[in-house]
Design an enzyme around this catalytic site. Sequence first.
Site, PDB file in Angstrom:
ATOM      1  N   ASN A  22       3.135  21.910  -8.866  1.00  0.00           N
ATOM      2  CA  ASN A  22       3.289  20.661  -9.639  1.00  0.00           C
ATOM      3  C   ASN A  22       4.591  19.918  -9.376  1.00  0.00           C
ATOM      4  O   ASN A  22       4.791  18.821  -9.893  1.00  0.00           O
ATOM      5  CB  ASN A  22       3.118  20.924 -11.148  1.00  0.00           C
ATOM      6  N   ARG A  29       5.134  13.098 -13.308  1.00  0.00           N
ATOM      7  CA  ARG A  29       4.829  14.169 -14.243  1.00  0.00           C
ATOM      8  C   ARG A  29       5.852  14.219 -15.373  1.00  0.00           C
ATOM      9  O   ARG A  29       7.041  14.449 -15.137  1.00  0.00           O
ATOM     10  CB  ARG A  29       4.904  15.473 -13.440  1.00  0.00           C
ATOM     11  N   ASN A  85      12.829  26.594  -6.796  1.00  0.00           N
ATOM     12  CA  ASN A  85      12.274  26.188  -8.079  1.00  0.00           C
ATOM     13  C   ASN A  85      10.802  26.587  -8.024  1.00  0.00           C
ATOM     14  O   ASN A  85       9.987  25.900  -7.410  1.00  0.00           O
ATOM     15  CB  ASN A  85      12.420  24.689  -8.326  1.00  0.00           C
ATOM     16  N   GLU A 109      18.080  30.317  -8.139  1.00  0.00           N
ATOM     17  CA  GLU A 109      16.917  29.816  -8.892  1.00  0.00           C
ATOM     18  C   GLU A 109      17.317  28.520  -9.599  1.00  0.00           C
ATOM     19  O   GLU A 109      18.367  28.468 -10.248  1.00  0.00           O
ATOM     20  CB  GLU A 109      16.513  30.885  -9.909  1.00  0.00           C
ATOM     21  N   ARG A 118      12.838  25.150 -24.324  1.00  0.00           N
ATOM     22  CA  ARG A 118      11.417  24.788 -24.338  1.00  0.00           C
ATOM     23  C   ARG A 118      10.571  25.933 -24.921  1.00  0.00           C
ATOM     24  O   ARG A 118      11.101  26.809 -25.592  1.00  0.00           O
ATOM     25  CB  ARG A 118      11.002  24.401 -22.916  1.00  0.00           C
TER      26      ARG A 118
HETATM   27  C1  DQA Z   1      10.386  23.977 -14.049  1.00  0.00           C
HETATM   28  C2  DQA Z   1      10.202  24.649 -15.420  1.00  0.00           C
HETATM   29  C3  DQA Z   1       8.904  25.415 -15.475  1.00  0.00           C
HETATM   30  O1  DQA Z   1       8.751  26.022 -16.764  1.00  0.00           O
HETATM   31  C4  DQA Z   1       7.727  24.505 -15.229  1.00  0.00           C
HETATM   32  O2  DQA Z   1       6.522  25.234 -15.225  1.00  0.00           O
HETATM   33  C5  DQA Z   1       7.889  23.692 -14.000  1.00  0.00           C
HETATM   34  C6  DQA Z   1       9.193  23.139 -13.671  1.00  0.00           C
HETATM   35  C7  DQA Z   1      11.628  23.059 -14.029  1.00  0.00           C
HETATM   36  O3  DQA Z   1      12.026  22.661 -12.945  1.00  0.00           O
HETATM   37  O4  DQA Z   1      12.151  22.715 -15.092  1.00  0.00           O
HETATM   38  O5  DQA Z   1       6.919  23.419 -13.296  1.00  0.00           O
HETATM   39  O6  DQA Z   1      10.583  24.986 -13.079  1.00  0.00           O
END
Ligand code: DQA
Length: 156
Positions: A22, A29, A85, A109, A118
Amino acid sequence: MAAKAARRPPASKPVLVLNGPNLNMLGKRQPEIYGRETLADVEKACRAEADRLGLDVEFAQSNHEGVLVDLIQAAREKNAGIVINAGAYTHTSVALLDALNAAELPAIEVHLSNIYKRESFRHRSYISPAAVGVIAGLGTQGYLLALQALARLLAR
Ligand code: DQA
């Protein structure tokens, strides 16, 4: 006139900046969480920062866990370090943890959002034990800070 400082030669192998599911949707998004910059913008900024740091960079994204595993496996030979990421696979993937451990490369990371602010399922990262460090909540700047950290680690 003072001589211009010599630019450090690039590390012999490129750094891999790897993006999970994604993240190809960045810009469209949930911009209130992830901002309006696209993944192409992030790549451009990473390339400029890497150039400034004397690093070569490879940039990749996949929505598929196995493809990410393949890229990390290949990185063991091809790359000097990894900025990752892993998107939602961060919170689910033992396979990515195993791949990062097997790669034996310095990995940072990155998360655009502050995952600790979150939902509770985002508080757990399966891949953090394989990372030298974690950057979360600083938006796209996190990638640039990760490259800076890798440059220092690789210069040691
Ligand atoms: C993310 C945080 C993740 O929880 C989420 O599923 C993502 C993006 C971020 O860059 O903040 O796809 O890795």
